[in-house]
Design a protein around this motif. Structure first.
Motif, mmCIF file in Angstrom:
data_model
loop_
_atom_site.group_PDB
_atom_site.id
_atom_site.type_symbol
_atom_site.label_atom_id
_atom_site.label_comp_id
_atom_site.label_asym_id
_atom_site.label_seq_id
_atom_site.Cartn_x
_atom_site.Cartn_y
_atom_site.Cartn_z
ATOM 1 N N PRO A 97 0.741 -1.182 0.102
ATOM 2 C CA PRO A 97 0.028 -0.011 0.118
ATOM 3 C C PRO A 97 0.986 1.233 -0.092
ATOM 4 O O PRO A 97 1.887 1.189 0.553
ATOM 5 C CB PRO A 97 -0.612 -0.074 1.343
ATOM 6 C CG PRO A 97 -0.577 -1.323 1.778
ATOM 7 C CD PRO A 97 0.849 -2.050 1.317
ATOM 8 N N LEU A 98 0.659 2.038 -0.591
ATOM 9 C CA LEU A 98 1.318 3.460 -1.046
ATOM 10 C C LEU A 98 0.659 4.824 -0.470
ATOM 11 O O LEU A 98 -0.319 4.998 -1.077
ATOM 12 C CB LEU A 98 1.813 3.418 -2.507
ATOM 13 C CG LEU A 98 2.788 4.300 -2.801
ATOM 14 C CD1 LEU A 98 4.072 4.300 -1.867
ATOM 15 C CD2 LEU A 98 3.353 4.020 -4.236
ATOM 16 N N ASP A 117 -3.202 2.659 -6.964
ATOM 17 C CA ASP A 117 -4.505 2.346 -7.250
ATOM 18 C C ASP A 117 -5.283 3.676 -7.234
ATOM 19 O O ASP A 117 -6.577 4.003 -7.425
ATOM 20 C CB ASP A 117 -5.266 1.557 -6.222
ATOM 21 C CG ASP A 117 -5.024 1.948 -4.724
ATOM 22 O OD1 ASP A 117 -4.335 2.906 -4.354
ATOM 23 O OD2 ASP A 117 -5.542 1.157 -3.758
ATOM 24 N N ARG A 118 -4.720 4.987 -7.014
ATOM 25 C CA ARG A 118 -5.217 6.284 -7.110
ATOM 26 C C ARG A 118 -4.417 7.268 -8.081
ATOM 27 O O ARG A 118 -3.283 7.077 -8.136
ATOM 28 C CB ARG A 118 -5.310 6.900 -5.813
ATOM 29 C CG ARG A 118 -6.170 6.381 -4.795
ATOM 30 C CD ARG A 118 -5.962 6.768 -3.224
ATOM 31 N NE ARG A 118 -4.984 6.493 -2.725
ATOM 32 C CZ ARG A 118 -4.283 6.868 -1.739
ATOM 33 N NH1 ARG A 118 -4.667 8.084 -1.329
ATOM 34 N NH2 ARG A 118 -3.082 6.133 -1.044
ATOM 35 N N VAL A 142 -6.431 -3.472 -8.794
ATOM 36 C CA VAL A 142 -7.855 -3.365 -9.236
ATOM 37 C C VAL A 142 -8.294 -4.423 -7.909
ATOM 38 O O VAL A 142 -7.930 -5.369 -7.848
ATOM 39 C CB VAL A 142 -8.241 -3.987 -10.574
ATOM 40 C CG1 VAL A 142 -9.565 -3.600 -10.682
ATOM 41 C CG2 VAL A 142 -7.535 -3.181 -11.554
ATOM 42 N N ASN A 143 -9.450 -3.958 -7.449
ATOM 43 C CA ASN A 143 -10.115 -4.806 -6.556
ATOM 44 C C ASN A 143 -11.117 -5.444 -7.195
ATOM 45 O O ASN A 143 -12.098 -5.057 -7.526
ATOM 46 C CB ASN A 143 -10.605 -3.920 -5.404
ATOM 47 C CG ASN A 143 -11.485 -4.384 -4.162
ATOM 48 O OD1 ASN A 143 -11.684 -5.933 -4.238
ATOM 49 N ND2 ASN A 143 -12.057 -3.949 -3.379
ATOM 50 N N LYS A 150 -9.546 -4.274 0.569
ATOM 51 C CA LYS A 150 -9.644 -2.810 0.855
ATOM 52 C C LYS A 150 -8.805 -2.284 -0.217
ATOM 53 O O LYS A 150 -9.330 -1.221 -0.922
ATOM 54 C CB LYS A 150 -8.983 -2.537 2.223
ATOM 55 C CG LYS A 150 -9.672 -3.145 3.291
ATOM 56 C CD LYS A 150 -8.752 -3.804 4.570
ATOM 57 C CE LYS A 150 -8.538 -5.092 4.148
ATOM 58 N NZ LYS A 150 -7.663 -5.698 4.750
ATOM 59 N N SER A 151 -7.745 -2.766 -0.590
ATOM 60 C CA SER A 151 -6.943 -2.123 -1.638
ATOM 61 C C SER A 151 -7.382 -2.373 -2.914
ATOM 62 O O SER A 151 -7.948 -3.359 -3.438
ATOM 63 C CB SER A 151 -5.299 -2.629 -1.611
ATOM 64 O OG SER A 151 -4.995 -2.032 -0.068
ATOM 65 N N GLY A 152 -7.142 -1.276 -3.921
ATOM 66 C CA GLY A 152 -7.380 -1.311 -5.195
ATOM 67 C C GLY A 152 -8.584 -0.609 -5.825
ATOM 68 O O GLY A 152 -9.488 -0.340 -4.906
ATOM 69 N N ALA A 153 -8.451 -0.125 -6.995
ATOM 70 C CA ALA A 153 -9.373 0.635 -7.697
ATOM 71 C C ALA A 153 -10.703 -0.200 -7.971
ATOM 72 O O ALA A 153 -10.622 -1.411 -8.132
ATOM 73 C CB ALA A 153 -8.831 1.215 -8.884
ATOM 74 N N ASP A 154 -11.821 0.484 -7.796
ATOM 75 C CA ASP A 154 -13.167 -0.219 -8.371
ATOM 76 C C ASP A 154 -13.220 -0.432 -9.968
ATOM 77 O O ASP A 154 -12.745 0.384 -10.773
ATOM 78 C CB ASP A 154 -14.147 0.795 -8.087
ATOM 79 C CG ASP A 154 -15.632 0.369 -8.233
ATOM 80 O OD1 ASP A 154 -15.749 -0.602 -9.277
ATOM 81 O OD2 ASP A 154 -16.351 0.668 -7.484
ATOM 82 N N PRO A 155 -13.321 -1.570 -10.224
ATOM 83 C CA PRO A 155 -13.498 -2.060 -11.784
ATOM 84 C C PRO A 155 -14.049 -1.037 -12.492
ATOM 85 O O PRO A 155 -13.743 -0.825 -13.878
ATOM 86 C CB PRO A 155 -14.266 -3.495 -11.650
ATOM 87 C CG PRO A 155 -13.739 -3.905 -10.505
ATOM 88 C CD PRO A 155 -13.939 -2.970 -9.396
#
Ligand SMILES: *Cc1c(COP(=O)(O)O)cnc(C)c1O
Length: 243
Positions: A97-98, A117-118, A142-143, A150-155
């Motif tokens: 996580p960053l 992811d952001r 991607v989540n 918890k981590s990752g962008a929404d598809p």
């Protein structure tokens, strides 16, 4: 790129029979090769990233002596402290996580970042990547498991995010990464990995040149290889249980 040979290790390397890490590496390469053969893929199209987070530099050195060159770390400070103790031909991958206040160390010390992811984090990495280094190679995380991870962008946001990240000057967007929720259900494992591959295929159809799927860990690397992983990130199966 190290090419797994029949023996399971990068061509031209010899394994120290006294090194359990060398033995474990060989077993992991054998798993990758077996999964690749099961689905007719070239094993050399799959790279093993040895995840060395929490392990001391001497363990990484043992893996290096056994021929491994790509290592994954999750904590910037810990990794940056270990790097000077190790050979300069290691390729470092940041996979954790960053946070905004940690981007500079990552931008200056790593070749790859799998966990972007952001857009704000991508922009900072691009601004902070030194001019005299090659562009930072990144994956968009991607989540694919919904709320349970918890981590990752929404598809749903992946297409817009990928396009914005691909336009940043000091980064090179190479593909997608995911960490699905842990499960023993091999059908579910494959479904999660397949959904990442489908997202990548949709982006490619939209004109983005993405050659990387970073997916699969110690317990699910076979499912990931069967669904098209080009990088597997493996820790415990190489180094043992984390302290
Ligand atoms: C720790 C970690 C791994 C390795 O997991 P193992 O189960 O030890 O193989 C892979 N990817 C990420 C992002 C990790 O944080």
């Amino acid at each position: 790129m190290p090419m797994p040979s029949r023996s399971g290790l990068p061509a031209g390397t010899t394994v120290d029979p006294n090194s359990y890490i060398g033995t474990n590496l060989k077993a992991v390469y054998a798993r990758i090769i077996a999964a690749a053969e099961k689905c007719g893929r070239d094993p050399a199209s799959i790279r093993l990233i040895a995840v060395s987070k929490t392990f001391a530099a001497d363990r990484i050195g043992a893996a290096h002596a056994a021929g491994q060159r790509a290592f994954g770390e999750s904590y910037a400070q810990e990794a940056i402290e270990k790097m000077p103790q190790l050979p300069g031909d290691i390729e470092w991958h940041f996979i954790g996580p960053l946070q905004s206040n940690k981007t500079r160390g990552v931008a200056t010390h790593f070749t790859w970042v799998h966990s972007v992811d952001r857009l704000k984090i991508a922009q900072r990495l691009s601004e902070q990547r030194p001019e005299d280094m090659l562009p930072l190679q990144i994956c968009l995380q991607v989540n694919v498991s919904g709320e349970s991870s918890k981590s990752g962008a929404d598809p749903e946001q992946v297409a817009a995010l990928a396009r914005a990240m691909a336009a940043l000057p000091r980064l090179r967007l190479r593909g997608l990464m995911t960490i699905p929720e842990p499960t023993d259900d091999q059908i579910l494992q494959r479904q999660r990995f397949a959904s990442l591959r489908n997202l990548r295929d949709n982006l490619a159809a939209g004109g983005l040149d993405l050659d990387t799927l970073s997916m699969g860990m110690s317990d699910d690397l076979e499912a990931a290889v069967l669904e098209g992983a080009t990088m597997v990130r493996v820790g415990r199966a190489i180094f043992g249980q984390r302290p």
